[in-house]
Design an enzyme around this catalytic site. Structure first.
Site, PDB file in Angstrom:
ATOM      1  N   GLY A   9       0.835  -1.212   0.000  1.00 18.30           N
ATOM      2  CA  GLY A   9       0.000   0.000   0.000  1.00 18.30           C
ATOM      3  C   GLY A   9       0.861   1.250   0.000  1.00 18.30           C
ATOM      4  N   SER A  11       1.309   3.350  -2.456  1.00 22.30           N
ATOM      5  CA  SER A  11       0.930   4.349  -3.462  1.00 22.30           C
ATOM      6  C   SER A  11       0.381   5.645  -2.885  1.00 22.30           C
ATOM      7  CB  SER A  11      -0.118   3.749  -4.412  1.00 22.30           C
ATOM      8  OG  SER A  11      -1.165   3.158  -3.662  1.00 22.30           O
ATOM      9  N   VAL A  61      -2.346  -7.783  -1.746  1.00 19.76           N
ATOM     10  CA  VAL A  61      -1.830  -8.539  -0.595  1.00 19.76           C
ATOM     11  C   VAL A  61      -2.786  -9.638  -0.127  1.00 19.76           C
ATOM     12  CG1 VAL A  61      -0.387  -6.628   0.257  1.00 19.76           C
ATOM     13  CG2 VAL A  61      -2.708  -6.918   1.157  1.00 19.76           C
ATOM     14  N   ASN A  87       1.634  -2.337   5.377  1.00 18.90           N
ATOM     15  CA  ASN A  87       0.846  -1.114   5.568  1.00 18.90           C
ATOM     16  C   ASN A  87      -0.513  -1.164   4.869  1.00 18.90           C
ATOM     17  OD1 ASN A  87       0.514   2.012   5.812  1.00 18.90           O
ATOM     18  ND2 ASN A  87       0.441   1.597   3.611  1.00 18.90           N
ATOM     19  N   SER A 139      -3.489  -0.146  14.261  1.00 18.20           N
ATOM     20  CA  SER A 139      -4.264   1.073  14.514  1.00 18.20           C
ATOM     21  C   SER A 139      -4.506   1.140  16.018  1.00 18.20           C
ATOM     22  CB  SER A 139      -5.609   0.989  13.793  1.00 18.20           C
ATOM     23  OG  SER A 139      -6.521   1.922  14.343  1.00 18.20           O
ATOM     24  N   TYR A 152     -12.868  -3.759  11.440  1.00 18.12           N
ATOM     25  CA  TYR A 152     -11.561  -3.102  11.325  1.00 18.12           C
ATOM     26  C   TYR A 152     -10.759  -3.264  12.626  1.00 18.12           C
ATOM     27  CZ  TYR A 152      -8.182   0.692  10.520  1.00 18.12           C
ATOM     28  OH  TYR A 152      -7.026   1.425  10.355  1.00 18.12           O
ATOM     29  N   LYS A 156      -7.185  -5.273  13.205  1.00 16.91           N
ATOM     30  CA  LYS A 156      -5.975  -4.617  13.702  1.00 16.91           C
ATOM     31  C   LYS A 156      -5.502  -5.229  15.037  1.00 16.91           C
ATOM     32  CE  LYS A 156      -5.377  -1.774  10.274  1.00 16.91           C
ATOM     33  NZ  LYS A 156      -4.200  -1.896   9.388  1.00 16.91           N
ATOM     34  N   ILE A 185      -4.980   9.807  11.447  1.00  8.91           N
ATOM     35  CA  ILE A 185      -3.969  10.367  10.542  1.00  8.91           C
ATOM     36  C   ILE A 185      -4.671  10.898   9.289  1.00  8.91           C
ATOM     37  CG2 ILE A 185      -1.840   9.871   9.238  1.00  8.91           C
ATOM     38  CD1 ILE A 185      -1.514   9.354  12.277  1.00  8.91           C
TER      39      ILE A 185
HETATM   40  P1  NDP Z   1      -5.183   4.975   2.309  1.00  7.23           P
HETATM   41  O1  NDP Z   1      -6.607   4.611   2.107  1.00  7.23           O
HETATM   42  O2  NDP Z   1      -4.740   6.384   2.094  1.00  7.23           O
HETATM   43  O3  NDP Z   1      -4.250   3.999   1.418  1.00  7.23           O
HETATM   44  C1  NDP Z   1      -4.450   2.622   1.455  1.00  7.23           C
HETATM   45  C2  NDP Z   1      -3.326   1.951   0.716  1.00  7.23           C
HETATM   46  O4  NDP Z   1      -3.516   0.525   0.800  1.00  7.23           O
HETATM   47  C3  NDP Z   1      -3.303   2.294  -0.762  1.00  7.23           C
HETATM   48  O5  NDP Z   1      -1.952   2.381  -1.171  1.00  7.23           O
HETATM   49  C4  NDP Z   1      -3.979   1.079  -1.414  1.00  7.23           C
HETATM   50  O6  NDP Z   1      -3.549   0.833  -2.754  1.00  7.23           O
HETATM   51  C5  NDP Z   1      -3.473  -0.018  -0.502  1.00  7.23           C
HETATM   52  N1  NDP Z   1      -4.266  -1.249  -0.553  1.00  7.23           N
HETATM   53  C6  NDP Z   1      -5.553  -1.451  -0.159  1.00  7.23           C
HETATM   54  N2  NDP Z   1      -5.894  -2.733  -0.353  1.00  7.23           N
HETATM   55  C7  NDP Z   1      -4.805  -3.372  -0.859  1.00  7.23           C
HETATM   56  C8  NDP Z   1      -4.533  -4.702  -1.272  1.00  7.23           C
HETATM   57  N3  NDP Z   1      -5.457  -5.664  -1.205  1.00  7.23           N
HETATM   58  N4  NDP Z   1      -3.305  -4.984  -1.749  1.00  7.23           N
HETATM   59  C9  NDP Z   1      -2.344  -4.022  -1.849  1.00  7.23           C
HETATM   60  N5  NDP Z   1      -2.546  -2.742  -1.479  1.00  7.23           N
HETATM   61  C10 NDP Z   1      -3.768  -2.418  -0.992  1.00  7.23           C
HETATM   62  O7  NDP Z   1      -4.849   4.491   3.799  1.00  7.23           O
HETATM   63  P2  NDP Z   1      -3.889   5.085   4.925  1.00  7.23           P
HETATM   64  O8  NDP Z   1      -2.632   5.552   4.340  1.00  7.23           O
HETATM   65  O9  NDP Z   1      -4.681   5.987   5.779  1.00  7.23           O
HETATM   66  O10 NDP Z   1      -3.644   3.755   5.788  1.00  7.23           O
HETATM   67  C11 NDP Z   1      -2.480   2.949   5.676  1.00  7.23           C
HETATM   68  C12 NDP Z   1      -2.494   1.967   6.825  1.00  7.23           C
HETATM   69  O11 NDP Z   1      -2.533   2.664   8.069  1.00  7.23           O
HETATM   70  C13 NDP Z   1      -3.707   1.033   6.818  1.00  7.23           C
HETATM   71  O12 NDP Z   1      -3.322  -0.257   7.229  1.00  7.23           O
HETATM   72  C14 NDP Z   1      -4.618   1.672   7.859  1.00  7.23           C
HETATM   73  O13 NDP Z   1      -5.499   0.730   8.422  1.00  7.23           O
HETATM   74  C15 NDP Z   1      -3.614   2.206   8.852  1.00  7.23           C
HETATM   75  N6  NDP Z   1      -4.118   3.281   9.685  1.00  7.23           N
HETATM   76  C16 NDP Z   1      -4.600   4.454   9.155  1.00  7.23           C
HETATM   77  C17 NDP Z   1      -5.079   5.454   9.995  1.00  7.23           C
HETATM   78  C18 NDP Z   1      -5.626   6.742   9.487  1.00  7.23           C
HETATM   79  O14 NDP Z   1      -6.215   7.476  10.300  1.00  7.23           O
HETATM   80  N7  NDP Z   1      -5.462   7.081   8.225  1.00  7.23           N
HETATM   81  C19 NDP Z   1      -5.067   5.288  11.461  1.00  7.23           C
HETATM   82  C20 NDP Z   1      -4.544   4.029  11.912  1.00  7.23           C
HETATM   83  C21 NDP Z   1      -4.091   3.077  11.045  1.00  7.23           C
HETATM   84  P3  NDP Z   1      -4.247   1.584  -4.041  1.00  7.23           P
HETATM   85  O15 NDP Z   1      -3.712   3.003  -4.023  1.00  7.23           O
HETATM   86  O16 NDP Z   1      -3.787   0.827  -5.230  1.00  7.23           O
HETATM   87  O17 NDP Z   1      -5.722   1.538  -3.805  1.00  7.23           O
END
Ligand code: NDP
Length: 244
Positions: A9, A11, A61, A87, A139, A152, A156, A185
């Site tokens: 993840g 990107s 993943v 991630n 998380s 969710y 986690k 975040i």
């Molecule tokens: P975003 O929604 O901004 O990004 C999610 C990322 O995960 C993208 O790069 C997406 O790829 C990728 N993704 C989703 N499903 C898959 C898959 N099956 N295989 C590969 N890649 C995948 O999320 P965040 O940056 O906010 O979150 C990142 C991590 O941090 C997550 O695990 C989230 O649970 C955790 N988190 C986030 C919080 C927040 O407040 N934002 C708080 C606590 C934890 P693509 O771009 O191709 O869709």
């Protein structure tokens, strides 16, 4: 040869910040994405333009064969895997009684089973070389639970359990496994939550601000560094004091 880090993840959001930070520290970074090829490739070009090493690669993943393809590609091309950052994650916001079986599976398969598939593949190389770092992004909801985010939160909590048990199993092989459990975040993940709800979360946070992807990336970089060599099985939670 530069150390290699795979960031699932990578990107967008937190993953993209982790890629920027680790690339800046000299790692060759594999920017894994699922569908957002344009964003992953844009980040690859951005990092390469700075003279850093990065490559975007498509891998879901939650798909075992896709994960196996990613690791065999990276090992063939770069010959090593030093750091894995699990991630990639998805969230949902619905009443527990409304959660469908498909929705439950989607969350578990991405957030928990994905970390299992990725870690299992990474460990092949890490165990034979007796070194490596696995850093799982959980998380704070995995620590204390969130209303309307039961699936969710469970996924986690599972990631935290995976971190602790695996740390015990692979510690003797010189591998550390740790977890970063962020608070709220600012990323795309918040886009389905109303502005009022986000304001309330901010107010409930002792520091009074939302976290940034860079706050999380700095924790990941620390856990990947030599300074964290004696830390394993731990949960580091950048959450502004929301969970103490
Ligand atoms: P975003 O929604 O901004 O990004 C999610 C990322 O995960 C993208 O790069 C997406 O790829 C990728 N993704 C989703 N499903 C898959 C898959 N099956 N295989 C590969 N890649 C995948 O999320 P965040 O940056 O906010 O979150 C990142 C991590 O941090 C997550 O695990 C989230 O649970 C955790 N988190 C986030 C919080 C927040 O407040 N934002 C708080 C606590 C934890 P693509 O771009 O191709 O869709």
């Amino acid at each position: 040869m530069a150390k290699v880090a795979i960031v699932s993840g990578g990107s967008r959001g937190i993953g993209a910040a982790v890629c920027r930070t680790l690339a800046g520290e000299g790692y060759t970074v594999i920017i894994d994405y699922r569908v957002n090829k344009a964003a992953a490739e844009k980040l690859e070009y951005e990092l390469r333009a700075l003279g850093l090493n990065a490559e975007a690669y498509c891998c879901d993943v939650s798909d075992e064969s896709s994960v196996k393809r990613l690791f065999s590609y990276v090992l063939k091309k770069y010959g090593r895997i030093d750091v894995l950052v699990n991630n990639a994650g998805v969230s949902n916001y619905e009443l527990f009684t409304d959660i469908s079986s498909d929705s439950w599976d989607y969350i578990m398969n991405t957030n928990l089973k994905g970390a299992f598939f990725m870690s299992r593949e990474a460990l092949g190389d890490m165990i034979s070389n007796k070194r490596g770092r696995i850093i799982n992004i959980a998380s704070m909801w995995g620590i204390c639970g969130a209303s309307c985010e039961v699936a969710y939160s469970v996924s986690k909590s599972g990631v935290i359990g995976l971190t602790k048990a695996l740390a015990k199993e692979v510690g003797p092989s010189g591998i550390t496994v740790n977890c970063v459990a962020p608070g709220v975040i600012q990323t795309d993940m918040l886009k389905d939550i109303s502005e009022e709800a986000v304001e309330m979360l901010k107010e409930e946070t002792p520091l009074g601000i939302l976290g940034t992807p860079e706050d999380v990336a700095d924790c990941v970089a620390f856990l990947a560094s030599d300074k964290a060599g004696y830390i394993t099985g731990q949960v580091l939670s950048p959450n502004g004091g929301m969970v103490i």
